[in-house]
Design a protein around this motif. Structure first.
Motif, PDB file in Angstrom:
ATOM      1  N   THR A   1       0.779  -1.242   0.000  1.00 52.32           N
ATOM      2  CA  THR A   1       0.000   0.000   0.000  1.00 52.32           C
ATOM      3  C   THR A   1       0.811   1.295   0.000  1.00 52.32           C
ATOM      4  O   THR A   1       0.299   2.345  -0.388  1.00 52.32           O
ATOM      5  CB  THR A   1      -0.934   0.041   1.228  1.00 52.32           C
ATOM      6  OG1 THR A   1      -0.136   0.060   2.436  1.00 52.32           O
ATOM      7  CG2 THR A   1      -1.854  -1.168   1.260  1.00 52.32           C
ATOM      8  N   THR A   2       2.063   1.233   0.450  1.00 51.32           N
ATOM      9  CA  THR A   2       2.829   2.473   0.622  1.00 51.32           C
ATOM     10  C   THR A   2       2.943   3.286  -0.664  1.00 51.32           C
ATOM     11  O   THR A   2       2.743   4.510  -0.664  1.00 51.32           O
ATOM     12  CB  THR A   2       4.235   2.161   1.175  1.00 51.32           C
ATOM     13  OG1 THR A   2       4.105   1.489   2.432  1.00 51.32           O
ATOM     14  CG2 THR A   2       5.023   3.440   1.394  1.00 51.32           C
ATOM     15  N   SER A   3       3.261   2.631  -1.778  1.00 51.41           N
ATOM     16  CA  SER A   3       3.416   3.370  -3.035  1.00 51.41           C
ATOM     17  C   SER A   3       2.090   3.978  -3.486  1.00 51.41           C
ATOM     18  O   SER A   3       2.059   5.076  -4.060  1.00 51.41           O
ATOM     19  CB  SER A   3       3.975   2.453  -4.129  1.00 51.41           C
ATOM     20  OG  SER A   3       3.077   1.387  -4.400  1.00 51.41           O
ATOM     21  N   GLN A   4       0.971   3.287  -3.214  1.00 50.44           N
ATOM     22  CA  GLN A   4      -0.341   3.814  -3.583  1.00 50.44           C
ATOM     23  C   GLN A   4      -0.699   5.028  -2.730  1.00 50.44           C
ATOM     24  O   GLN A   4      -1.311   5.986  -3.210  1.00 50.44           O
ATOM     25  CB  GLN A   4      -1.417   2.729  -3.404  1.00 50.44           C
ATOM     26  CG  GLN A   4      -1.117   1.406  -4.074  1.00 50.44           C
ATOM     27  CD  GLN A   4      -0.999   1.505  -5.581  1.00 50.44           C
ATOM     28  OE1 GLN A   4      -1.531   2.425  -6.196  1.00 50.44           O
ATOM     29  NE2 GLN A   4      -0.300   0.561  -6.199  1.00 50.44           N
ATOM     30  N   ILE A   5      -0.299   4.983  -1.463  1.00 52.48           N
ATOM     31  CA  ILE A   5      -0.536   6.105  -0.554  1.00 52.48           C
ATOM     32  C   ILE A   5       0.322   7.302  -0.970  1.00 52.48           C
ATOM     33  O   ILE A   5      -0.150   8.445  -1.027  1.00 52.48           O
ATOM     34  CB  ILE A   5      -0.246   5.697   0.903  1.00 52.48           C
ATOM     35  CG1 ILE A   5      -1.257   4.634   1.356  1.00 52.48           C
ATOM     36  CG2 ILE A   5      -0.298   6.915   1.827  1.00 52.48           C
ATOM     37  CD1 ILE A   5      -0.904   3.979   2.682  1.00 52.48           C
ATOM     38  N   GLU A   6       1.587   7.028  -1.261  1.00 54.37           N
ATOM     39  CA  GLU A   6       2.489   8.102  -1.704  1.00 54.37           C
ATOM     40  C   GLU A   6       1.978   8.768  -2.977  1.00 54.37           C
ATOM     41  O   GLU A   6       2.073   9.990  -3.136  1.00 54.37           O
ATOM     42  CB  GLU A   6       3.891   7.531  -1.958  1.00 54.37           C
ATOM     43  CG  GLU A   6       4.651   7.181  -0.701  1.00 54.37           C
ATOM     44  CD  GLU A   6       5.994   6.537  -0.996  1.00 54.37           C
ATOM     45  OE1 GLU A   6       6.935   6.762  -0.204  1.00 54.37           O
ATOM     46  OE2 GLU A   6       6.110   5.822  -2.016  1.00 54.37           O
ATOM     47  N   GLY A   7       1.437   7.975  -3.894  1.00 57.50           N
ATOM     48  CA  GLY A   7       0.929   8.506  -5.156  1.00 57.50           C
ATOM     49  C   GLY A   7      -0.459   9.099  -5.048  1.00 57.50           C
ATOM     50  O   GLY A   7      -1.025   9.532  -6.068  1.00 57.50           O
ATOM     51  N   LYS A   8      -1.028   9.079  -3.826  1.00 58.41           N
ATOM     52  CA  LYS A   8      -2.367   9.624  -3.566  1.00 58.41           C
ATOM     53  C   LYS A   8      -3.441   8.957  -4.439  1.00 58.41           C
ATOM     54  O   LYS A   8      -4.436   9.592  -4.828  1.00 58.41           O
ATOM     55  CB  LYS A   8      -2.380  11.146  -3.763  1.00 58.41           C
ATOM     56  CG  LYS A   8      -1.410  11.880  -2.846  1.00 58.41           C
ATOM     57  CD  LYS A   8      -1.578  13.371  -2.920  1.00 58.41           C
ATOM     58  CE  LYS A   8      -0.542  14.113  -2.072  1.00 58.41           C
ATOM     59  NZ  LYS A   8      -0.576  13.722  -0.650  1.00 58.41           N
ATOM     60  N   LYS A   9      -3.225   7.687  -4.730  1.00 64.53           N
ATOM     61  CA  LYS A   9      -4.207   6.941  -5.513  1.00 64.53           C
ATOM     62  C   LYS A   9      -5.309   6.369  -4.629  1.00 64.53           C
ATOM     63  O   LYS A   9      -6.374   5.970  -5.122  1.00 64.53           O
ATOM     64  CB  LYS A   9      -3.512   5.815  -6.271  1.00 64.53           C
ATOM     65  CG  LYS A   9      -2.538   6.316  -7.346  1.00 64.53           C
ATOM     66  CD  LYS A   9      -1.898   5.151  -8.077  1.00 64.53           C
ATOM     67  CE  LYS A   9      -0.954   5.646  -9.168  1.00 64.53           C
ATOM     68  NZ  LYS A   9      -0.317   4.512  -9.903  1.00 64.53           N
ATOM     69  N   VAL A  10      -5.037   6.305  -3.317  1.00 65.68           N
ATOM     70  CA  VAL A  10      -6.016   5.852  -2.334  1.00 65.68           C
ATOM     71  C   VAL A  10      -5.963   6.793  -1.134  1.00 65.68           C
ATOM     72  O   VAL A  10      -5.018   7.573  -0.993  1.00 65.68           O
ATOM     73  CB  VAL A  10      -5.731   4.404  -1.863  1.00 65.68           C
ATOM     74  CG1 VAL A  10      -5.814   3.423  -3.016  1.00 65.68           C
ATOM     75  CG2 VAL A  10      -4.360   4.326  -1.189  1.00 65.68           C
ATOM     76  N   LYS A  11      -6.965   6.709  -0.290  1.00 67.07           N
ATOM     77  CA  LYS A  11      -6.943   7.467   0.960  1.00 67.07           C
ATOM     78  C   LYS A  11      -6.497   6.537   2.082  1.00 67.07           C
ATOM     79  O   LYS A  11      -7.001   5.416   2.198  1.00 67.07           O
ATOM     80  CB  LYS A  11      -8.324   8.028   1.279  1.00 67.07           C
ATOM     81  CG  LYS A  11      -8.672   9.295   0.511  1.00 67.07           C
ATOM     82  CD  LYS A  11      -9.965   9.913   1.045  1.00 67.07           C
ATOM     83  CE  LYS A  11     -10.293  11.206   0.317  1.00 67.07           C
ATOM     84  NZ  LYS A  11     -11.554  11.815   0.832  1.00 67.07           N
ATOM     85  N   ALA A  12      -5.578   6.994   2.882  1.00 63.11           N
ATOM     86  CA  ALA A  12      -5.077   6.197   4.006  1.00 63.11           C
ATOM     87  C   ALA A  12      -5.614   6.783   5.310  1.00 63.11           C
ATOM     88  O   ALA A  12      -5.607   8.007   5.489  1.00 63.11           O
ATOM     89  CB  ALA A  12      -3.556   6.201   4.012  1.00 63.11           C
ATOM     90  N   PHE A  13      -6.050   5.896   6.209  1.00 65.07           N
ATOM     91  CA  PHE A  13      -6.677   6.373   7.439  1.00 65.07           C
ATOM     92  C   PHE A  13      -5.936   5.988   8.715  1.00 65.07           C
ATOM     93  O   PHE A  13      -5.940   6.739   9.676  1.00 65.07           O
ATOM     94  CB  PHE A  13      -8.124   5.866   7.512  1.00 65.07           C
ATOM     95  CG  PHE A  13      -9.031   6.558   6.553  1.00 65.07           C
ATOM     96  CD1 PHE A  13      -9.679   7.733   6.909  1.00 65.07           C
ATOM     97  CD2 PHE A  13      -9.220   6.062   5.279  1.00 65.07           C
ATOM     98  CE1 PHE A  13     -10.506   8.396   6.024  1.00 65.07           C
ATOM     99  CE2 PHE A  13     -10.038   6.712   4.379  1.00 65.07           C
ATOM    100  CZ  PHE A  13     -10.686   7.891   4.738  1.00 65.07           C
ATOM    101  N   ALA A  14      -5.321   4.816   8.738  1.00 60.86           N
ATOM    102  CA  ALA A  14      -4.673   4.395   9.983  1.00 60.86           C
ATOM    103  C   ALA A  14      -3.742   3.219   9.736  1.00 60.86           C
ATOM    104  O   ALA A  14      -3.791   2.569   8.688  1.00 60.86           O
ATOM    105  CB  ALA A  14      -5.729   4.003  11.024  1.00 60.86           C
ATOM    106  N   VAL A  15      -2.885   2.955  10.723  1.00 63.17           N
ATOM    107  CA  VAL A  15      -2.008   1.781  10.699  1.00 63.17           C
ATOM    108  C   VAL A  15      -2.456   0.836  11.801  1.00 63.17           C
ATOM    109  O   VAL A  15      -3.124   1.238  12.754  1.00 63.17           O
ATOM    110  CB  VAL A  15      -0.525   2.165  10.890  1.00 63.17           C
ATOM    111  CG1 VAL A  15      -0.031   2.984   9.708  1.00 63.17           C
ATOM    112  CG2 VAL A  15      -0.307   2.935  12.192  1.00 63.17           C
TER     113      VAL A  15
END
Length: 328
Positions: free
Chosen positions: A209-223
């Motif tokens: 998921t990290t690359s998708q989060i960095e690219g703002k392709k998804v919304k990240a909410f928590a770990v």
């Protein structure tokens, strides 16, 4: 009497042969096969290839990765359980080792009894992510949105027994909300549909998921860890525990195994090599790039590794039983 004597001689010869193997292990002309019970290119496969490279020098043998995928890692695990116990066929598996006993009604092997435990390798955090157009920007807003849309939410996963499936089960339990579970054949198609808006939520490893989060392709909410992460792309994400889901902690881990009956001298050589590999700066750097944390605690010892997995079997067995999720 002659038959009994003959059998005794055969047994003695077999024991002597194993002793010789232990002393000569690893032979210069033999290759160690590291079985990965998942397809090539996935997160466990990447960990295995990095580990194989780090093991070659301290072990003194060529280590090759062999992918034997299927049935939530049980096919690859069964292959290693049935292999000759000589140290030349090893298994790298993740949390699936602790969930198979509960997920599968019929296993051809016993996780606690049919393997030699060689030590833990790493811990991989997970992240709760959502489609990019979801009408929420933080956990408080997401929690409210979930409450307003009960019965309408699609929660994706990479298949039965996958890390994302387990995290999803635990998330639904913690939220006390039943969601429509959408299983995929792997993480890649699940993330593709999440980005496209076909599903709403996914809980998966930072390795995915990290690359998708960095690219703002998804919304990240928590770990899903007990403490916030230091990875640049994830450092501002709260933990699910601090967001109100008390004691919510899911970490995907990887461990190394050999068939039961592998000589103690051989397993010690492998464990010694593993300890050296886990301190290899290049291996550590590669794991950090995946969002994984190399194990440095007592779980690198075989006995502690086995103790840890048994605790995980107990933990996930209760979660899976509560969800009523089983495979034939």
């Amino acid at each position: 009497m002659k038959k009994i004597l003959k059998l005794a001689l055969v047994a003695t010869a077999a024991i002597a042969a194993l002793g010789a193997q232990a002393q000569d292990y690893p032979a210069k002309d033999k290759t160690v096969t590291l079985v990965v019970p998942f397809t090539a290119g996935g997160p466990t496969d990447r960990v295995a290839r990095d580990l194989a490279e780090a093991l070659r020098k301290p072990l003194g043998a060529n280590v090759v990765v062999d992918n034997t995928a299927g049935a939530g890692s049980s096919i690859g695990a069964a292959r290693v359980a049935r292999a000759t116990p000589d140290g030349y066929t090893l298994l790298l598996n993740h949390i699936g080792m602790s969930t198979m006993p509960a997920l599968y009604r019929k296993l051809s092997f016993s996780v606690p009894n049919d393997f030699e435990y060689l030590g833990m390798v790493n811990d991989v955090p997970m992240t709760l992510i959502a489609r990019p157009n979801i009408p929420a920007n933080n956990m408080k807003e997401l929690t409210a949105w979930i409450g307003q849309n009960k019965g309408k939410i699609n929660l994706g996963n990479a298949g039965l027994g996958a890390a994302s499936h387990l995290c999803g089960l635990m998330f639904q339990n913690a939220m006390q909300v039943e969601m429509t579970t959408v299983p995929y054949k792997g993480t890649a198609p699940a993330i593709t549909d999440l980005i496209g808006g076909q599903i709403d939520l996914l809980c998966d490893q930072t390795t995915n998921t990290t690359s998708q989060i960095e690219g703002k392709k998804v919304k990240a909410f928590a770990v899903t860890t007990s403490k916030r992460l230091t990875t640049p792309a994830l450092k501002d994400l709260p933990t699910l525990a601090e967001s109100g889901l008390k004691n919510f902690e899911v970490t995907i881990w990887h461990g190394l195994y050999a068939p039961k009956g592998t000589p103690a001298d051989v397993t010690k050589k492998i464990n010694d090599a593993l300890k050296v590999a886990l301190k290899d700066p290049d291996f550590i750097k590669k794991q950090e790039a995946l969002g994984a944390v190399v194990v440095t605690d007592k779980r690198v010892e075989p006995a502690e590794h086995k103790k840890f997995v048994q605790a995980e079997i107990d933990k996930w067995g209760a979660v899976i039983k509560a969800a009523g999720t089983y495979a034939d």
